[in-house]
Scaffold this active site. Structure first.
Site, PDB file in Angstrom:
ATOM      1  CB  ALA A   1      -2.130   6.981  -8.967  1.00 45.04           C
TER       2      ALA A   1
ATOM      3  CE1 TYR B   1      -4.066  12.054  -9.841  1.00 47.44           C
ATOM      4  CE2 TYR B   1      -4.623  13.378 -12.017  1.00 47.44           C
ATOM      5  CZ  TYR B   1      -3.961  12.170 -11.554  1.00 47.44           C
ATOM      6  OH  TYR B   1      -3.577  10.965 -12.250  1.00 47.44           O
TER       7      TYR B   1
ATOM      8  CG  ASP C   1      -1.938   1.154   1.224  1.00 46.11           C
ATOM      9  OD1 ASP C   1      -1.621   2.336   0.630  1.00 46.11           O
ATOM     10  OD2 ASP C   1      -2.825   0.739   1.961  1.00 46.11           O
TER      11      ASP C   1
HETATM   12  N1  LIG Z   1      -7.070   6.820 -15.559  1.00 47.18           N
HETATM   13  C1  LIG Z   1      -6.591   8.115 -16.092  1.00 47.18           C
HETATM   14  O1  LIG Z   1      -7.330   8.607 -16.855  1.00 47.18           O
HETATM   15  C2  LIG Z   1      -5.207   8.504 -16.057  1.00 47.18           C
HETATM   16  C3  LIG Z   1      -4.568   9.552 -16.598  1.00 47.18           C
HETATM   17  C4  LIG Z   1      -3.341  10.049 -16.657  1.00 47.18           C
HETATM   18  C5  LIG Z   1      -2.621   9.457 -15.839  1.00 47.18           C
HETATM   19  N2  LIG Z   1      -2.863   8.387 -14.904  1.00 47.18           N
HETATM   20  C6  LIG Z   1      -1.889   7.792 -14.225  1.00 47.18           C
HETATM   21  O2  LIG Z   1      -1.845   6.318 -14.830  1.00 47.18           O
HETATM   22  C7  LIG Z   1      -1.241   5.408 -13.611  1.00 47.18           C
HETATM   23  C8  LIG Z   1      -2.347   4.302 -13.543  1.00 47.18           C
HETATM   24  O3  LIG Z   1      -3.738   4.531 -13.844  1.00 47.18           O
HETATM   25  P1  LIG Z   1      -5.023   3.639 -13.871  1.00 47.18           P
HETATM   26  O4  LIG Z   1      -6.253   4.225 -14.752  1.00 47.18           O
HETATM   27  O5  LIG Z   1      -4.446   2.142 -14.415  1.00 47.18           O
HETATM   28  O6  LIG Z   1      -5.412   3.345 -12.359  1.00 47.18           O
HETATM   29  P2  LIG Z   1      -6.525   2.444 -11.950  1.00 47.18           P
HETATM   30  O7  LIG Z   1      -7.060   1.679 -12.885  1.00 47.18           O
HETATM   31  O8  LIG Z   1      -7.160   3.098 -10.861  1.00 47.18           O
HETATM   32  O9  LIG Z   1      -5.587   1.292 -11.022  1.00 47.18           O
HETATM   33  C9  LIG Z   1      -5.138   1.977  -9.842  1.00 47.18           C
HETATM   34  C10 LIG Z   1      -4.406   0.561  -9.268  1.00 47.18           C
HETATM   35  O10 LIG Z   1      -3.697   0.874  -8.400  1.00 47.18           O
HETATM   36  C11 LIG Z   1      -3.939   0.346  -6.791  1.00 47.18           C
HETATM   37  N3  LIG Z   1      -3.886   1.303  -5.583  1.00 47.18           N
HETATM   38  C12 LIG Z   1      -4.734   2.454  -5.514  1.00 47.18           C
HETATM   39  N4  LIG Z   1      -4.396   3.197  -4.353  1.00 47.18           N
HETATM   40  C13 LIG Z   1      -3.304   2.452  -3.934  1.00 47.18           C
HETATM   41  C14 LIG Z   1      -2.441   2.485  -2.736  1.00 47.18           C
HETATM   42  N5  LIG Z   1      -2.560   3.570  -2.007  1.00 47.18           N
HETATM   43  N6  LIG Z   1      -1.391   1.457  -2.784  1.00 47.18           N
HETATM   44  C15 LIG Z   1      -1.453   0.494  -3.652  1.00 47.18           C
HETATM   45  N7  LIG Z   1      -2.241   0.380  -4.467  1.00 47.18           N
HETATM   46  C16 LIG Z   1      -3.130   1.371  -4.855  1.00 47.18           C
HETATM   47  C17 LIG Z   1      -5.357  -0.009  -7.192  1.00 47.18           C
HETATM   48  O11 LIG Z   1      -5.844  -1.141  -6.485  1.00 47.18           O
HETATM   49  P3  LIG Z   1      -7.413  -1.367  -5.945  1.00 47.18           P
HETATM   50  O12 LIG Z   1      -8.276  -1.116  -7.016  1.00 47.18           O
HETATM   51  O13 LIG Z   1      -7.564  -2.749  -5.402  1.00 47.18           O
HETATM   52  O14 LIG Z   1      -7.590  -0.164  -5.016  1.00 47.18           O
HETATM   53  C18 LIG Z   1      -5.337  -0.478  -8.922  1.00 47.18           C
HETATM   54  O15 LIG Z   1      -4.741  -1.605  -8.974  1.00 47.18           O
HETATM   55  C19 LIG Z   1      -1.885   6.436 -12.508  1.00 47.18           C
HETATM   56  O16 LIG Z   1      -0.400   6.762 -12.103  1.00 47.18           O
HETATM   57  C20 LIG Z   1      -2.577   7.536 -12.917  1.00 47.18           C
HETATM   58  O17 LIG Z   1      -2.366   8.485 -12.016  1.00 47.18           O
HETATM   59  C21 LIG Z   1      -4.284   7.747 -15.208  1.00 47.18           C
END
Ligand SMILES: NC(=O)c1ccc[n+]([C@@H]2O[C@H](COP(=O)([O-])OP(=O)(O)OC[C@H]3O[C@@H](n4cnc5c(N)ncnc54)[C@H](OP(=O)(O)O)[C@@H]3O)[C@@H](O)[C@H]2O)c1
Length: 286
Positions: free
Chosen positions: A58, A123, A34
């Site tokens: 994140a 954010y 975590d």
């Molecule tokens: N989504 C977007 O539109 C977007 C845009 C630009 C950049 N990004 C960046 O791209 C990256 C990947 O995003 P994504 O969309 O794949 O995210 P996501 O689908 O929300 O997945 C986040 C992952 O991180 C885990 N997680 C959340 N909080 C955590 C914590 N405190 N400690 C450990 N694990 C944790 C979640 O597990 P659980 O579900 O079990 O909590 C999940 O496996 C992130 O850095 C995000 O900021 C995303």
């Protein structure tokens, strides 16, 4: 490669697990590693035998970050710094993700890596702070900025993808309301996972932009998704002022993959992103 993948159950993490078939990936669950619990990071990274640590986790609920600033900074900045530090100490390569929301959106052309960051949301501030804390270590860490990520395993934060929502509305005979004055470069997680794997085969370090190519408004993106799904693009265009949200968001935040191109890595355009997503969705052949 031996990979420790943090956030492996998310949109991007799932695609990395699915696509990096030749790699040995260990992906602990959120309750095992975590970002909010420093001792869990020390144990996973410090004691593990991974060559590369990829952090896809994140706190990216943009509206909640506005009121939970301390948590945003703890997860998106301080924990990321800790991971980079642990990797530097143990000779592991470190990759983490940042966002188009580091920019203020006061432009009309896609942002390159050298454009000035000026986040306008908590954010964005927390992610940019994470970038700066990692960069100050002068390690070989990679910070990959991406934009509007969607994947076959929807983010637990939202529970659905934007494309699925507009398709569901069209099938229900409803007119989805979509902003036409916000421009981004929405990115299919599968394409991002492939680009990242190619990037790791280079010795690139620092900030790298990686998004599906081409600026597009969310309205045009939704209309194209409906067309590709064989549906009428029955949508109502709205201005971002009509869309109530807690955080300010950049009006224009498309990314230009300048460094990726220099490295000879290309990403498909946003239309191809939609097509790949529709083809890959389990049980949802279009
Ligand atoms: N989504 C977007 O539109 C977007 C845009 C630009 C950049 N990004 C960046 O791209 C990256 C990947 O995003 P994504 O969309 O794949 O995210 P996501 O689908 O929300 O997945 C986040 C992952 O991180 C885990 N997680 C959340 N909080 C955590 C914590 N405190 N400690 C450990 N694990 C944790 C979640 O597990 P659980 O579900 O079990 O909590 C999940 O496996 C992130 O850095 C995000 O900021 C995303």
């Amino acid at each position: 490669m031996r990979v420790l993948l943090i956030g492996g159950s998310g949109q991007l993490g799932s695609e990395i697990r699915r696509r990096w078939r030749d790699d040995d990936i260990v992906a602990p669950r959120h309750d095992e590693v975590d970002l909010g619990v420093p001792s869990s990071l020390d144990a996973a990274v410090g004691d593990g035998n991974a060559e590369v640590v990829v952090n896809c986790a994140a706190f990216h609920n943009v509206d909640r970050c506005e009121t939970e600033v301390e948590t945003a900074l703890r997860i998106n900045a301080v924990a990321v710094e800790r991971l980079a530090e642990l990797c530097a100490q143990s000779g592991k390569r470190f990759v983490t993700f940042s966002t188009d929301y580091v920019f203020d959106g006061m432009t009309e052309w896609p942002y390159g890596e050298n454009d000035c960051a000026n986040p306008i949301s908590a954010y964005g501030v927390s992610k940019y702070t994470g970038e700066l804390l990692v960069q100050r270590m002068r390690s070989d860490a990679l910070i990959v900025r991406t934009c509007g990520v969607y994947g076959v395993r929807p983010s637990a934060t939202k529970g659905y993808t934007f494309i699925d929502r507009v398709i569901a509305q069209a099938r229900a005979g409803e007119h989805g309301r979509v902003v036409d004055d916000v421009v981004a470069s929405p990115t299919y997680a599968g394409h991002l996972a492939e680009a990242l794997r190619a990037l790791l085969a280079t010795n690139a370090r620092g900030v790298v932009h990686a998004s599906n190519v081409g600026p597009v408004s969310w309205f045009d993106f939704a209309a194209e998704a409906l067309r590709q799904a064989g549906l009428e693009p029955t949508l109502d265009a709205i201005g971002s002022g009509e869309w109530k949200s807690g955080a300010r968001r950049p009006r224009y935040s498309a990314l230009d993959n300048v460094r990726l191109r220099e490295l000879g890595i290309t990403m498909p355009d946003w239309r191809a992103g939609i097509a790949a997503y529709l083809a890959d969705r389990p049980g949802h052949p279009e």
